[in-house]
Design a protein around this motif. Structure first.
Motif, PDB file in Angstrom:
ATOM      1  N   ILE A   1     -50.574 -38.950 -46.531  1.00  0.00           N
ATOM      2  CA  ILE A   1     -52.008 -39.195 -46.367  1.00  0.00           C
ATOM      3  C   ILE A   1     -52.706 -38.608 -47.575  1.00  0.00           C
ATOM      4  CG2 ILE A   1     -54.057 -38.564 -45.046  1.00  0.00           C
ATOM      5  CD1 ILE A   1     -52.365 -38.595 -42.559  1.00  0.00           C
ATOM      6  N   VAL A   2     -53.669 -39.340 -48.099  1.00  0.00           N
ATOM      7  CA  VAL A   2     -54.481 -38.842 -49.202  1.00  0.00           C
ATOM      8  C   VAL A   2     -55.870 -38.540 -48.642  1.00  0.00           C
ATOM      9  CG1 VAL A   2     -55.507 -39.387 -51.432  1.00  0.00           C
ATOM     10  CG2 VAL A   2     -53.195 -40.139 -50.914  1.00  0.00           C
ATOM     11  N   LEU A   3     -56.324 -37.322 -48.877  1.00  0.00           N
ATOM     12  CA  LEU A   3     -57.639 -36.906 -48.411  1.00  0.00           C
ATOM     13  C   LEU A   3     -58.466 -36.506 -49.624  1.00  0.00           C
ATOM     14  CD1 LEU A   3     -59.713 -36.125 -46.250  1.00  0.00           C
ATOM     15  CD2 LEU A   3     -58.552 -33.930 -46.042  1.00  0.00           C
ATOM     16  N   PRO A   4     -59.248 -37.457 -50.179  1.00  0.00           N
ATOM     17  CA  PRO A   4     -60.087 -37.107 -51.328  1.00  0.00           C
ATOM     18  C   PRO A   4     -61.130 -36.067 -50.907  1.00  0.00           C
ATOM     19  CG  PRO A   4     -60.076 -39.490 -50.943  1.00  0.00           C
ATOM     20  CD  PRO A   4     -59.407 -38.839 -49.782  1.00  0.00           C
ATOM     21  N   MET A   5     -61.277 -35.042 -51.708  1.00  0.00           N
ATOM     22  CA  MET A   5     -62.239 -33.988 -51.410  1.00  0.00           C
ATOM     23  C   MET A   5     -63.032 -33.668 -52.668  1.00  0.00           C
ATOM     24  SD  MET A   5     -59.900 -31.634 -48.874  1.00  0.00           S
ATOM     25  CE  MET A   5     -60.779 -30.215 -49.302  1.00  0.00           C
ATOM     26  N   PRO A   6     -64.014 -34.503 -52.989  1.00  0.00           N
ATOM     27  CA  PRO A   6     -64.812 -34.220 -54.180  1.00  0.00           C
ATOM     28  C   PRO A   6     -65.596 -32.926 -53.990  1.00  0.00           C
ATOM     29  CG  PRO A   6     -65.697 -36.107 -52.989  1.00  0.00           C
ATOM     30  CD  PRO A   6     -64.448 -35.691 -52.290  1.00  0.00           C
ATOM     31  N   ILE A   7     -65.512 -32.064 -54.965  1.00  0.00           N
ATOM     32  CA  ILE A   7     -66.210 -30.774 -54.932  1.00  0.00           C
ATOM     33  C   ILE A   7     -67.106 -30.706 -56.155  1.00  0.00           C
ATOM     34  CG2 ILE A   7     -65.932 -28.271 -54.970  1.00  0.00           C
ATOM     35  CD1 ILE A   7     -63.222 -28.702 -53.592  1.00  0.00           C
ATOM     36  N   GLY A   8     -68.359 -30.408 -55.950  1.00  0.00           N
ATOM     37  CA  GLY A   8     -69.307 -30.332 -57.053  1.00  0.00           C
ATOM     38  C   GLY A   8     -68.947 -29.256 -58.067  1.00  0.00           C
ATOM     39  N   SER A   9     -69.613 -29.282 -59.199  1.00  0.00           N
ATOM     40  CA  SER A   9     -69.309 -28.340 -60.275  1.00  0.00           C
ATOM     41  C   SER A   9     -70.238 -27.131 -60.292  1.00  0.00           C
ATOM     42  CB  SER A   9     -69.379 -29.058 -61.626  1.00  0.00           C
ATOM     43  OG  SER A   9     -70.680 -29.586 -61.818  1.00  0.00           O
ATOM     44  N   SER A  10     -70.994 -26.939 -59.237  1.00  0.00           N
ATOM     45  CA  SER A  10     -71.926 -25.814 -59.183  1.00  0.00           C
ATOM     46  C   SER A  10     -71.163 -24.488 -59.087  1.00  0.00           C
ATOM     47  CB  SER A  10     -72.844 -25.947 -57.964  1.00  0.00           C
ATOM     48  OG  SER A  10     -73.579 -24.761 -57.794  1.00  0.00           O
ATOM     49  N   PRO A  11     -71.502 -23.520 -59.927  1.00  0.00           N
ATOM     50  CA  PRO A  11     -70.863 -22.201 -59.841  1.00  0.00           C
ATOM     51  C   PRO A  11     -71.076 -21.533 -58.480  1.00  0.00           C
ATOM     52  CG  PRO A  11     -72.080 -22.414 -61.887  1.00  0.00           C
ATOM     53  CD  PRO A  11     -72.409 -23.612 -61.062  1.00  0.00           C
ATOM     54  N   ALA A  12     -72.096 -21.945 -57.758  1.00  0.00           N
ATOM     55  CA  ALA A  12     -72.359 -21.362 -56.442  1.00  0.00           C
ATOM     56  C   ALA A  12     -71.258 -21.695 -55.433  1.00  0.00           C
ATOM     57  CB  ALA A  12     -73.711 -21.842 -55.915  1.00  0.00           C
ATOM     58  N   LEU A  13     -70.460 -22.722 -55.714  1.00  0.00           N
ATOM     59  CA  LEU A  13     -69.384 -23.109 -54.806  1.00  0.00           C
ATOM     60  C   LEU A  13     -68.145 -22.229 -54.941  1.00  0.00           C
ATOM     61  CD1 LEU A  13     -69.634 -26.987 -55.109  1.00  0.00           C
ATOM     62  CD2 LEU A  13     -70.400 -25.558 -53.205  1.00  0.00           C
ATOM     63  N   VAL A  14     -67.996 -21.561 -56.075  1.00  0.00           N
ATOM     64  CA  VAL A  14     -66.814 -20.721 -56.304  1.00  0.00           C
ATOM     65  C   VAL A  14     -66.770 -19.626 -55.238  1.00  0.00           C
ATOM     66  CG1 VAL A  14     -65.681 -19.123 -57.902  1.00  0.00           C
ATOM     67  CG2 VAL A  14     -66.745 -21.216 -58.770  1.00  0.00           C
ATOM     68  N   GLY A  15     -65.634 -19.515 -54.604  1.00  0.00           N
ATOM     69  CA  GLY A  15     -65.454 -18.522 -53.556  1.00  0.00           C
ATOM     70  C   GLY A  15     -65.731 -19.035 -52.156  1.00  0.00           C
ATOM     71  N   GLN A  16     -66.312 -20.234 -52.031  1.00  0.00           N
ATOM     72  CA  GLN A  16     -66.561 -20.796 -50.706  1.00  0.00           C
ATOM     73  C   GLN A  16     -65.225 -21.123 -50.045  1.00  0.00           C
ATOM     74  OE1 GLN A  16     -69.634 -21.092 -49.153  1.00  0.00           O
ATOM     75  NE2 GLN A  16     -70.213 -19.857 -50.915  1.00  0.00           N
ATOM     76  N   GLN A  17     -65.147 -20.926 -48.753  1.00  0.00           N
ATOM     77  CA  GLN A  17     -63.908 -21.126 -48.016  1.00  0.00           C
ATOM     78  C   GLN A  17     -64.058 -22.244 -46.998  1.00  0.00           C
ATOM     79  OE1 GLN A  17     -62.315 -17.414 -46.477  1.00  0.00           O
ATOM     80  NE2 GLN A  17     -63.589 -16.298 -47.937  1.00  0.00           N
ATOM     81  N   PHE A  18     -62.946 -22.919 -46.730  1.00  0.00           N
ATOM     82  CA  PHE A  18     -62.929 -23.917 -45.666  1.00  0.00           C
ATOM     83  C   PHE A  18     -61.521 -24.010 -45.094  1.00  0.00           C
ATOM     84  CE2 PHE A  18     -62.296 -26.061 -49.654  1.00  0.00           C
ATOM     85  CZ  PHE A  18     -61.356 -27.051 -49.416  1.00  0.00           C
ATOM     86  N   PHE A  19     -61.424 -24.649 -43.951  1.00  0.00           N
ATOM     87  CA  PHE A  19     -60.169 -24.725 -43.207  1.00  0.00           C
ATOM     88  C   PHE A  19     -59.889 -26.176 -42.841  1.00  0.00           C
ATOM     89  CE2 PHE A  19     -62.265 -20.737 -42.543  1.00  0.00           C
ATOM     90  CZ  PHE A  19     -61.251 -19.786 -42.614  1.00  0.00           C
ATOM     91  N   LEU A  20     -58.606 -26.532 -42.779  1.00  0.00           N
ATOM     92  CA  LEU A  20     -58.199 -27.885 -42.389  1.00  0.00           C
ATOM     93  C   LEU A  20     -57.057 -27.813 -41.390  1.00  0.00           C
ATOM     94  CD1 LEU A  20     -58.039 -29.668 -45.859  1.00  0.00           C
ATOM     95  CD2 LEU A  20     -59.768 -29.994 -44.115  1.00  0.00           C
ATOM     96  N   GLN A  21     -57.040 -28.769 -40.480  1.00  0.00           N
ATOM     97  CA  GLN A  21     -55.918 -28.960 -39.568  1.00  0.00           C
ATOM     98  C   GLN A  21     -55.882 -30.439 -39.219  1.00  0.00           C
ATOM     99  OE1 GLN A  21     -56.016 -26.741 -35.850  1.00  0.00           O
ATOM    100  NE2 GLN A  21     -53.822 -27.001 -35.576  1.00  0.00           N
ATOM    101  N   ALA A  22     -54.693 -31.014 -39.161  1.00  0.00           N
ATOM    102  CA  ALA A  22     -54.553 -32.441 -38.885  1.00  0.00           C
ATOM    103  C   ALA A  22     -54.097 -32.691 -37.456  1.00  0.00           C
ATOM    104  CB  ALA A  22     -53.550 -33.070 -39.853  1.00  0.00           C
ATOM    105  N   VAL A  23     -54.608 -33.755 -36.880  1.00  0.00           N
ATOM    106  CA  VAL A  23     -54.139 -34.278 -35.590  1.00  0.00           C
ATOM    107  C   VAL A  23     -53.457 -35.596 -35.898  1.00  0.00           C
ATOM    108  CG1 VAL A  23     -54.793 -35.125 -33.320  1.00  0.00           C
ATOM    109  CG2 VAL A  23     -56.075 -33.248 -34.351  1.00  0.00           C
ATOM    110  N   VAL A  24     -52.231 -35.753 -35.438  1.00  0.00           N
ATOM    111  CA  VAL A  24     -51.464 -36.959 -35.717  1.00  0.00           C
ATOM    112  C   VAL A  24     -51.188 -37.697 -34.412  1.00  0.00           C
ATOM    113  CG1 VAL A  24     -49.292 -37.854 -36.677  1.00  0.00           C
ATOM    114  CG2 VAL A  24     -50.378 -35.819 -37.685  1.00  0.00           C
ATOM    115  N   VAL A  25     -51.498 -38.991 -34.395  1.00  0.00           N
ATOM    116  CA  VAL A  25     -51.172 -39.816 -33.236  1.00  0.00           C
ATOM    117  C   VAL A  25     -49.656 -40.008 -33.236  1.00  0.00           C
ATOM    118  CG1 VAL A  25     -51.459 -42.060 -32.130  1.00  0.00           C
ATOM    119  CG2 VAL A  25     -53.398 -40.991 -33.303  1.00  0.00           C
ATOM    120  N   ASP A  26     -49.021 -39.557 -32.169  1.00  0.00           N
ATOM    121  CA  ASP A  26     -47.562 -39.643 -32.045  1.00  0.00           C
ATOM    122  C   ASP A  26     -47.222 -39.795 -30.563  1.00  0.00           C
ATOM    123  OD1 ASP A  26     -44.818 -39.454 -32.154  1.00  0.00           O
ATOM    124  OD2 ASP A  26     -44.780 -37.536 -33.205  1.00  0.00           O
ATOM    125  N   PRO A  27     -47.237 -41.039 -30.072  1.00  0.00           N
ATOM    126  CA  PRO A  27     -47.030 -41.263 -28.641  1.00  0.00           C
ATOM    127  C   PRO A  27     -45.742 -40.659 -28.090  1.00  0.00           C
ATOM    128  CG  PRO A  27     -47.776 -43.274 -29.698  1.00  0.00           C
ATOM    129  CD  PRO A  27     -47.474 -42.278 -30.805  1.00  0.00           C
TER     130      PRO A  27
END
Length: 79
Positions: free
Chosen positions: A34-60
């Motif tokens: 899976i490709v998840l494009p995540m464009p992030i701006g070039s603002s210095p204010a973004l440096v150090g910002q944190q985020f979290f990801l978790q995937a849910v997969v359909v698997d009957p």
């Protein structure tokens, strides 16, 4: 409260580890990736910002819920 055990919903062994504040549907490629494009701006204010990801997969076949969860990942925007 997190982590949240999804066993009572038929997903034994699956833990929701992050708050699902943003949900996106993605398509699995034929190669199994899976490709998840995540464009992030070039603002210095973004440096150090944190985020979290978790995937849910359909698997009957995985469990009664028909889904499985990935591990969670914690990321920090760097220079």
């Amino acid at each position: 409260l997190l982590p949240f055990d999804l066993a009572p919903f038929g997903a034994s062994g699956c833990m929701l580890r992050i708050s699902p504040d943003i949900v996106r549907e993605l398509t699995l490629a034929a190669q199994g990736t899976i490709v998840l494009p995540m464009p992030i701006g070039s603002s210095p204010a973004l440096v150090g910002q944190q985020f979290f990801l978790q995937a849910v997969v359909v698997d009957p076949a995985a469990n009664a819920w028909g889904h499985t969860l990935s591990n969670a990942v914690h990321m920090t925007i760097g220079v």
